[in-house]
Design an enzyme around this catalytic site. Structure first.
Site, PDB file in Angstrom:
ATOM      1  CB  SER A  96       4.607  -8.621  -6.096  1.00 14.68           C
ATOM      2  OG  SER A  96       3.413  -7.914  -6.390  1.00 14.68           O
TER       3      SER A  96
ATOM      4  CE  LYS B  96       0.479 -10.674  -5.675  1.00 16.68           C
ATOM      5  NZ  LYS B  96       1.880 -10.318  -5.371  1.00 16.68           N
TER       6      LYS B  96
END
Length: 293
Positions: A57, A134
């Site tokens: 990701s 993230k």
């Protein structure tokens, strides 16, 4: 006879001494292990936490198999600073809230500094409690929206500059044997998997790489208003990231509370593209000690 008795007593004393010495050695070994575990626990709780990158990701900033230490001192301390241990194969699931749950609930931190936009952060998922990594994209009070794959903050489009392509081998990656998604897919094993690459420049001047695979639902979203005390997180591999664009009940992350931040990732320490770090032929030496931008 007396001489024999004396020798027997001497042997008994020596045996007792050896037993005591052996017992003392075991006790000292146990104490050393306990002290080492305590020191390691304190070190991990207060300073740095190891983290393996399990998914794609955050490509191409972080690759599957990258190993890094998360600096817990950057944002201060909360219940999320306590270590978690999740080993489903052995039935072990110790959550940070099991140890420090009494600190949870007020969304504050001790010695807390707020993250800056563009920081790469490890945080605890608001629902599952699992550690995610993230990039901080939206700050409290801001409005964010994706339009045709372009990030908008408070109605203004964030600059994206084409930067060629990101290429990798189409093959299973990491311990979970995840296959990459490709813009030129489907691609067979051993083929070249290609994604479009851009440099995104955030409003505070932070530049970082993002990838594009194709057009999908997450390229166009409603307007998200970030609540006070929360942050909006996104992965750099925009079309292959479960993040704040989706609610937790839909498989995403949603808004992340301030107290859920674990720390900031600054540098890759080690990297391996294989199933195990012991497979030295899969090590990525060019990524050792690479700075995370």
């Amino acid at each position: 006879m007396n001489r024999r008795n004396g020798q027997a007593k001497k042997a008994d004393l020596m045996a007792q001494g050896n037993q005591q010495s052996f017992g003392g050695t075991i006790l000292e070994t146990v104490k050393t292990v306990v002290y080492a575990l305590l020191i390691a626990g304190i070190f991990r709780t207060l300073f740095f936490q190891p983290f393996w990158i399990p998914s794609g990701s955050m490509k191409d900033t972080l690759l599957i198999g990258d190993f890094l230490f998360v600096n817990k001192m950057t944002y201060g301390y909360s219940y999320a600073s306590c270590p978690s241990l999740y080993l489903p194969r052995f039935g072990i699931d110790i959550d940070a809230s099991d140890i420090c749950g009494f600190l949870d609930g007020d969304n504050t931190r001790l010695f807390g500094d707020e993250p800056e936009r563009g920081d790469v952060v490890v945080f605890r998922h608001p629902v599952t409690g699992r550690d995610f990594i993230k990039r901080v994209i939206g700050l409290p009070g801001e409005q964010l929206q994706m339009r045709d794959g372009v990030l908008h903050i408070d109605g203004t489009a964030v600059e994206q500059t084409p930067d060629g392509t990101f290429e990798e081998i189409a093959e299973p990656q990491g311990p979970q044997r995840l296959r990459p998604r490709c813009a030129n897919g489907p691609v067979g094993d051993g083929g070249t998997c290609v994604k479009e690459k851009f440099v995104e420049t955030l409003p505070n001047g932070v530049e970082h790489s993002i990838l594009n695979i194709g057009t999908q639902g997450s390229d166009n979203t409603p307007v998200f208003t970030v609540p006070e005390g929360h942050y909006f997180m996104m992965g750099d591999n925009r079309d292959n990231s479960s993040d704040s664009r989706e609610r937790p009940v839909a498989g995403g992350v949603g808004f992340v509370p301030f107290e859920n931040l674990v720390g900031r990732a600054r540098r890759v320490v080690f990297s391996s593209s294989g199933r195990s770090m012991l497979f030295f032929w899969t090590w990525r030496g060019d990524r050792f000690f690479e700075r995370i931008e």
